[in-house]
Design an enzyme around this catalytic site. Structure first.
Site, PDB file in Angstrom:
ATOM      1  N   PRO A 149     -55.089 -24.356 -19.648  1.00 15.54           N
ATOM      2  CA  PRO A 149     -54.288 -23.492 -18.778  1.00 15.54           C
ATOM      3  C   PRO A 149     -54.761 -23.470 -17.333  1.00 15.54           C
ATOM      4  CG  PRO A 149     -55.717 -22.182 -20.192  1.00 15.54           C
ATOM      5  CD  PRO A 149     -55.828 -23.597 -20.664  1.00 15.54           C
ATOM      6  N   HIS A 171     -45.997 -16.610  -4.724  1.00 19.77           N
ATOM      7  CA  HIS A 171     -47.320 -16.847  -4.153  1.00 19.77           C
ATOM      8  C   HIS A 171     -47.296 -18.141  -3.340  1.00 19.77           C
ATOM      9  CE1 HIS A 171     -49.804 -14.278  -7.214  1.00 19.77           C
ATOM     10  NE2 HIS A 171     -48.773 -13.629  -6.689  1.00 19.77           N
ATOM     11  N   TYR A 212     -50.254 -28.372  -7.892  1.00 15.76           N
ATOM     12  CA  TYR A 212     -50.180 -27.009  -8.415  1.00 15.76           C
ATOM     13  C   TYR A 212     -48.750 -26.457  -8.341  1.00 15.76           C
ATOM     14  CZ  TYR A 212     -52.007 -22.419  -9.687  1.00 15.76           C
ATOM     15  OH  TYR A 212     -52.266 -21.249 -10.351  1.00 15.76           O
ATOM     16  N   TYR A 240     -59.386 -18.269  -8.368  1.00 15.65           N
ATOM     17  CA  TYR A 240     -60.103 -19.168  -9.273  1.00 15.65           C
ATOM     18  C   TYR A 240     -61.572 -19.144  -8.860  1.00 15.65           C
ATOM     19  CZ  TYR A 240     -55.728 -21.133 -11.077  1.00 15.65           C
ATOM     20  OH  TYR A 240     -54.506 -21.306 -11.681  1.00 15.65           O
ATOM     21  N   LYS A 248     -49.725 -25.555 -16.288  1.00 16.42           N
ATOM     22  CA  LYS A 248     -48.694 -26.572 -16.469  1.00 16.42           C
ATOM     23  C   LYS A 248     -47.906 -26.470 -17.779  1.00 16.42           C
ATOM     24  CE  LYS A 248     -49.257 -28.500 -12.627  1.00 16.42           C
ATOM     25  NZ  LYS A 248     -48.622 -27.554 -11.740  1.00 16.42           N
TER      26      LYS A 248
END
Length: 389
Positions: A291, A72, A383, A199, A295
């Site tokens: 979560p 991704h 990220y 998200y 990480k």
């Protein structure tokens, strides 16, 4: 039994460390309280940072990951009826790969056993002794009490394991935050309706649309921390997911049979230091993150990458610099990940339903992230994983 490094826990941290030590010619034994079937199928994280992918590839564990993992190059933020993409690779030159933790574990177990490594399943450790000079792991296996004598012990046995409590009271300091909500997670036999993670910030709570394969979706809903999974039949779950995710025109959620569902409370925890005498701690044994920032598994792999180099130096020429500095070095990355995970959690979740001011601040933050290249780059580089911290 006798080995050089005794490892408690056959999760990603323990297995990767055993694999790294083998590559340096160092013997290890991994003790796991659960069965092989259990550890190869328990659902956990599924997002690998670029550094974790590189580590797996560089150490010969990337073949199936490269075939089946989903690369991704961005994520989608959905709020206020709008959808915005954060182009992570464009901003950082790095990406993430969606590949379930259970698949990582399967690959590691197969590699260790093929190389003649020792992993004892259903071998719960009871206690540790001799940590100052000659460590011994006391455990049970096939109904018998056993002892594993080693030069060092590494506790990769999670928050509820026996390794961290073996450190005397007063040595460790715990930093902790408990959130007033949890994640209801479902695994569904439904092809993902998206190519990248969504998200979603919604007035009813956070939602996340993820996936595990082209046929399997992984979805999450923010729920109260004391919620009972029995109160969430499949129909209610899908209805709530539609409400929180179908907020942009011409987009619908793919539904399918729910294969598994559970509720996981959210918390942050760091324990310092991550070592004491000849005991070293890694992964969830000493740090837990919400979560939201993806990480957990990545931090565990980063921990043992440091330990692999440190043990290699010690066995090569007796150098203690890397071992002595393990906790200090690892904690820099741990606290960076803690801050990022807290920030993502605070930005995306409904924190206080009775505080409209807070909701406005969250919308302002999300809009800034999606309109400022600098702020978007900060999110993206955290990220996908910072190479060095």
């Amino acid at each position: 039994m006798r080995t050089q490094v005794g490892i408690i826990g056959a999760g990603p941290a323990g297995l990767m460390l055993s694999h790294l030590l083998h590559r340096h010619g160092i013997d290890s034994v991994v003790l796991e309280s659960r069965s092989r079937e259990y550890v190869e199928h328990r659902l956990r994280a599924g997002v690998l940072e670029q550094g974790s992918v590189d580590l797996l590839r560089d150490t010969g564990l990337g073949a199936r990951l490269d075939r089946e993992g989903l690369r991704h190059e961005g994520i989608e933020l959905r709020f206020d009826g709008e959808s915005h993409r954060v182009p992570m690779t464009e901003l950082t030159g790095r990406a993430i790969t969606v590949y379930g933790q259970q698949e990582v574990v399967k690959d590691m177990i197969a590699a260790r056993l093929a190389a003649g490594g020792t992993i004892l399943f259903e071998a719960p450790a009871d206690r540790l002794s001799g940590l100052d000079t000659a460590p011994v792991v006391h455990f049970r296996h096939q109904g018998r009490a056993e002892e594993l004598h080693c030069d060092f012990v590494v506790g990769c046995d999670g928050y509820h394991g026996i390794s961290r409590p073996a450190v005397p009271e007063g040595v460790l300091t715990t930093y902790e935050r408990t959130y007033p909500f949890a994640w209801l997670g479902v695994l569904a036999a439904a092809p993902p309706a998206v190519e990248e993670l969504i998200y979603a910030h919604h007035e009813r709570g956070f939602a996340l649309y993820s996936m595990r394969s082209p046929q399997i979706s992984r979805l999450y809903l923010q729920v109260p921390a004391d919620e009972d999974i029995a109160d969430w039949p499949d129909e209610r779950i899908w209805a709530e997911l539609r409400t929180r995710l179908e907020t942009v025109p011409n987009w619908t959620l793919n539904e399918g049979p729910v294969l598994e569902k559970s509720i996981t409370p959210l918390r942050s925890l760091v324990v310092e230091p991550m070592q004491w005498q000849r005991l070293y701690l890694a992964g969830d044994a000493v740090h837990i993150v919400p979560p939201t920032g993806a990480k957990g598994m990545n931090l565990a792999l980063a921990d043992v990458a440091l330990l692999g180099d440190a043990f290699a130096a010690w066995y090569a020429d007796g150098s203690t610099d890397l071992l002595d500095g393990y906790s200090r070095t690892a904690l820099r990355r741990v606290w960076r990940a803690q801050q990022f995970s807290w920030w993502m959690t605070s930005m995306l979740h409904r924190l206080n339903a009775d505080d409209p001011y807070e909701a406005k601040l969250q919308s302002a933050t999300l809009r800034y992230v999606t309109t400022s290249p600098a702020y978007a780059t900060s999110l993206a580089e955290n990220y996908v994983g910072l190479p060095e911290v």
